[in-house]
Design a protein around this motif. Sequence first.
Motif, short mmCIF file in Angstrom:
data_model
loop_
_atom_site.label_atom_id
_atom_site.label_comp_id
_atom_site.label_asym_id
_atom_site.label_seq_id
_atom_site.Cartn_x
_atom_site.Cartn_y
_atom_site.Cartn_z
N TYR A 104 0.85 -1.19 0.00
CA TYR A 104 0.00 0.00 0.00
C TYR A 104 0.89 1.25 0.00
N LYS A 105 0.61 2.17 -0.90
CA LYS A 105 1.45 3.36 -1.07
C LYS A 105 0.84 4.62 -0.46
N GLY A 106 -0.36 4.52 0.09
CA GLY A 106 -1.02 5.69 0.65
C GLY A 106 -0.56 5.99 2.07
N LYS A 107 -1.26 6.91 2.71
CA LYS A 107 -0.94 7.31 4.08
C LYS A 107 -1.39 6.23 5.06
N THR A 108 -0.56 5.96 6.03
CA THR A 108 -0.92 4.99 7.07
C THR A 108 -2.16 5.44 7.83
N ASP A 109 -2.31 6.75 7.99
CA ASP A 109 -3.48 7.28 8.70
C ASP A 109 -4.79 6.94 8.00
N ASP A 110 -4.73 6.67 6.72
CA ASP A 110 -5.94 6.32 5.97
C ASP A 110 -6.35 4.86 6.13
N LEU A 111 -5.49 4.05 6.73
CA LEU A 111 -5.79 2.64 6.92
C LEU A 111 -6.76 2.45 8.08
N GLY A 112 -7.58 1.42 7.98
CA GLY A 112 -8.49 1.06 9.06
C GLY A 112 -7.76 0.26 10.13
N PRO A 113 -8.43 -0.06 11.23
CA PRO A 113 -7.78 -0.78 12.32
C PRO A 113 -7.26 -2.17 11.92
N VAL A 114 -7.99 -2.86 11.06
CA VAL A 114 -7.54 -4.19 10.63
C VAL A 114 -6.27 -4.08 9.79
N GLU A 115 -6.25 -3.13 8.87
CA GLU A 115 -5.08 -2.95 8.03
C GLU A 115 -3.88 -2.51 8.86
N ARG A 116 -4.12 -1.70 9.89
CA ARG A 116 -3.01 -1.29 10.78
C ARG A 116 -2.48 -2.49 11.55
N PHE A 117 -3.37 -3.38 11.97
CA PHE A 117 -2.94 -4.61 12.63
C PHE A 117 -2.06 -5.43 11.69
N VAL A 118 -2.51 -5.58 10.45
CA VAL A 118 -1.73 -6.34 9.46
C VAL A 118 -0.37 -5.68 9.25
N LEU A 119 -0.34 -4.37 9.16
CA LEU A 119 0.91 -3.65 8.99
C LEU A 119 1.83 -3.87 10.19
N ALA A 120 1.30 -3.82 11.40
CA ALA A 120 2.11 -4.06 12.61
C ALA A 120 2.67 -5.48 12.61
N VAL A 121 1.85 -6.45 12.24
CA VAL A 121 2.30 -7.84 12.19
C VAL A 121 3.38 -8.01 11.12
N SER A 122 3.28 -7.27 10.04
CA SER A 122 4.26 -7.41 8.96
C SER A 122 5.67 -7.01 9.41
N GLU A 123 5.76 -6.22 10.45
CA GLU A 123 7.06 -5.78 10.96
C GLU A 123 7.70 -6.79 11.91
N LEU A 124 6.97 -7.85 12.23
CA LEU A 124 7.47 -8.85 13.18
C LEU A 124 8.14 -10.01 12.45
N SER A 125 9.03 -10.62 13.14
CA SER A 125 9.70 -11.81 12.62
C SER A 125 9.00 -13.06 13.15
#
Length: 79
Positions: A38-59
């Motif tokens: 996703y190339k847009g602003k993180t602020d535009d993401l919903g709570p589920v997408e933010r959760f997915v983004l947070a998980v993507s940063e984990l090993s």
Amino acid sequence: MCIRGRLSEDGSGLNADNWQAVQDVLPTAFELRTVVNYKGKTDDLGPVERFVLAVSELSRPREKIQCWNFLREFDEHVE
């Protein structure tokens, strides 16, 4: 503390049911790719997408949860 923080620590802040619930909603590889690309602003993401983004940063979050569940239940297995 957020789930990302719990997954980064020793996992002791949540009980087994909580960890199972987190494991059940971990994003698929497709969902991870979709949100990471996703190339847009993180602020535009919903709570589920933010959760997915947070998980993507984990090993290896799924493996960590499975390991913590095993460690919690270890005493029961050896008795």
